[in-house]
Design a protein around this motif. Structure first.
Motif, short mmCIF file in Angstrom:
data_model
loop_
_atom_site.label_atom_id
_atom_site.label_comp_id
_atom_site.label_asym_id
_atom_site.label_seq_id
_atom_site.Cartn_x
_atom_site.Cartn_y
_atom_site.Cartn_z
N PRO A 10 42.14 34.02 36.08
CA PRO A 10 41.23 35.05 36.57
C PRO A 10 40.21 35.44 35.49
CG PRO A 10 43.20 36.13 35.79
CD PRO A 10 43.39 34.64 35.58
N PRO A 11 39.13 36.10 35.89
CA PRO A 11 38.16 36.58 34.90
C PRO A 11 38.60 37.91 34.30
CG PRO A 11 37.42 37.13 37.09
CD PRO A 11 38.70 36.34 37.26
N GLU A 12 38.06 38.22 33.12
CA GLU A 12 38.28 39.55 32.55
C GLU A 12 37.48 40.57 33.34
OE1 GLU A 12 37.09 39.29 28.44
OE2 GLU A 12 38.53 37.69 28.03
N ARG A 13 36.28 40.14 33.80
CA ARG A 13 35.42 41.02 34.59
C ARG A 13 34.60 40.15 35.54
NH1 ARG A 13 29.93 44.10 32.99
NH2 ARG A 13 30.10 45.84 34.45
N PHE A 14 34.51 40.58 36.81
CA PHE A 14 33.68 39.90 37.80
C PHE A 14 33.01 40.97 38.63
CE2 PHE A 14 33.16 37.87 42.06
CZ PHE A 14 32.19 36.95 41.68
N VAL A 15 31.66 41.03 38.56
CA VAL A 15 30.93 42.10 39.22
C VAL A 15 29.64 41.58 39.84
CG1 VAL A 15 31.81 43.96 37.76
CG2 VAL A 15 29.73 42.75 37.09
N ALA A 16 29.12 42.36 40.77
CA ALA A 16 27.77 42.18 41.28
C ALA A 16 26.92 43.24 40.62
CB ALA A 16 27.74 42.35 42.80
N GLY A 17 25.71 42.87 40.23
CA GLY A 17 24.82 43.83 39.58
C GLY A 17 23.38 43.42 39.75
N PHE A 27 19.38 40.27 41.99
CA PHE A 27 20.83 40.44 42.13
C PHE A 27 21.56 39.31 41.44
CE2 PHE A 27 19.16 43.23 45.23
CZ PHE A 27 20.11 44.21 45.45
N PHE A 28 22.68 39.65 40.81
CA PHE A 28 23.49 38.68 40.09
C PHE A 28 24.97 38.87 40.41
CE2 PHE A 28 19.75 39.00 37.38
CZ PHE A 28 19.52 37.68 37.03
N LEU A 29 25.71 37.76 40.34
CA LEU A 29 27.16 37.79 40.20
C LEU A 29 27.40 37.41 38.76
CD1 LEU A 29 28.45 35.86 43.36
CD2 LEU A 29 28.33 38.33 43.01
N GLN A 30 28.29 38.16 38.10
CA GLN A 30 28.54 37.88 36.69
C GLN A 30 30.04 37.84 36.43
OE1 GLN A 30 27.74 40.77 33.36
NE2 GLN A 30 26.04 39.33 32.99
N ALA A 31 30.48 36.77 35.77
CA ALA A 31 31.89 36.60 35.41
C ALA A 31 32.00 36.49 33.90
CB ALA A 31 32.46 35.36 36.08
N ARG A 32 33.02 37.15 33.35
CA ARG A 32 33.26 37.10 31.91
C ARG A 32 34.74 36.81 31.68
NH1 ARG A 32 32.64 42.63 29.57
NH2 ARG A 32 34.77 42.81 30.22
N THR A 152 39.72 42.24 44.05
CA THR A 152 38.80 41.97 45.15
C THR A 152 38.31 43.28 45.75
OG1 THR A 152 39.94 39.90 45.61
CG2 THR A 152 38.51 40.77 47.34
N ARG A 153 39.22 44.23 45.95
CA ARG A 153 38.83 45.54 46.48
C ARG A 153 37.83 46.23 45.55
NH1 ARG A 153 40.05 46.51 51.64
NH2 ARG A 153 42.24 46.74 52.06
#
Length: 192
Positions: A10-17, A27-32, A152-153
């Protein structure tokens, strides 16, 4: 030409921004995770549909497989800006969703737009008879993320906040209001 698969499982962080002022946002999806940072650009409608379809996927997983779903977060979760630098790896053309029953995780796959792709797709479009046999081009870059139902929530809640944080809608026609107003079709083109 080789393609890249950016996998975070899994990612440490996954967000839309977003980046930019309302009306001009990108708009971006970003995974770290694992010392890597991947940002992919997409359209506002894709973010909204992704949140909606993820909610449906979680509901279906609960109904079909008895997956225990967390309650929607009551407190505001991750509200931090996107991590910098925000370098676009690719523009998303297709989004795919799946639920892995063995690990009880949601898999999100964002696939780069192909050269001939002209419309926004969401992976489960089955209206065309031919679309069942077609797979997205294997030579396209991909971002693959595996999330727990809780993560996911949290993603869904943030994505909805990001989409709704734009320009307010016109009370008559629902189109976004610019700071200088807009030409409302309900007023026959007069400035509102």
């Amino acid at each position: 030409m080789t393609h890249q698969v950016h996998a975070f499982e899994p990612p440490e962080r996954f967000v839309a921004g977003t980046v930019g002022p309302p009306g001009e946002r990108t708009f971006f999806l970003q995974a770290r995770g694992g010392g890597r940072l991947v940002s992919v650009a997409l359209e506002k409608v894709q973010v909204a549909l992704l949140a909606e379809k993820l909610e449906e996927l979680l509901t279906e997983a609960q109904r079909r497989f008895g997956v225990q779903l967390p309650e929607a977060p009551t407190a505001v979760g991750d509200n931090d800006p996107l991590d910098t630098p925000v370098d676009e790896e690719f523009r998303v053309g297709t989004l795919g969703l799946a639920f892995d029953v063995d690990s009880a995780t949601v898999v999100i796959e964002a696939i780069a737009a192909g050269e001939t792709e002209a419309e926004v797709e969401l992976g489960d479009d089955a209206d065309d008879e031919d679309s069942e046999d077609e797979e997205p081009d294997d030579d396209l870059d991909r971002l693959r993320v595996r999330l727990t139902p809780e993560a996911t929530r949290e993603f869904i809640e943030r994505a909805r906040r990001v989409v709704n944080a734009g320009r307010p809608p016109c009370p008559l026609c629902g189109q976004p209001l610019d700071p200088a107003g807009h030409l409302c079709p309900r007023h026959n083109g007069y400035h509102r």
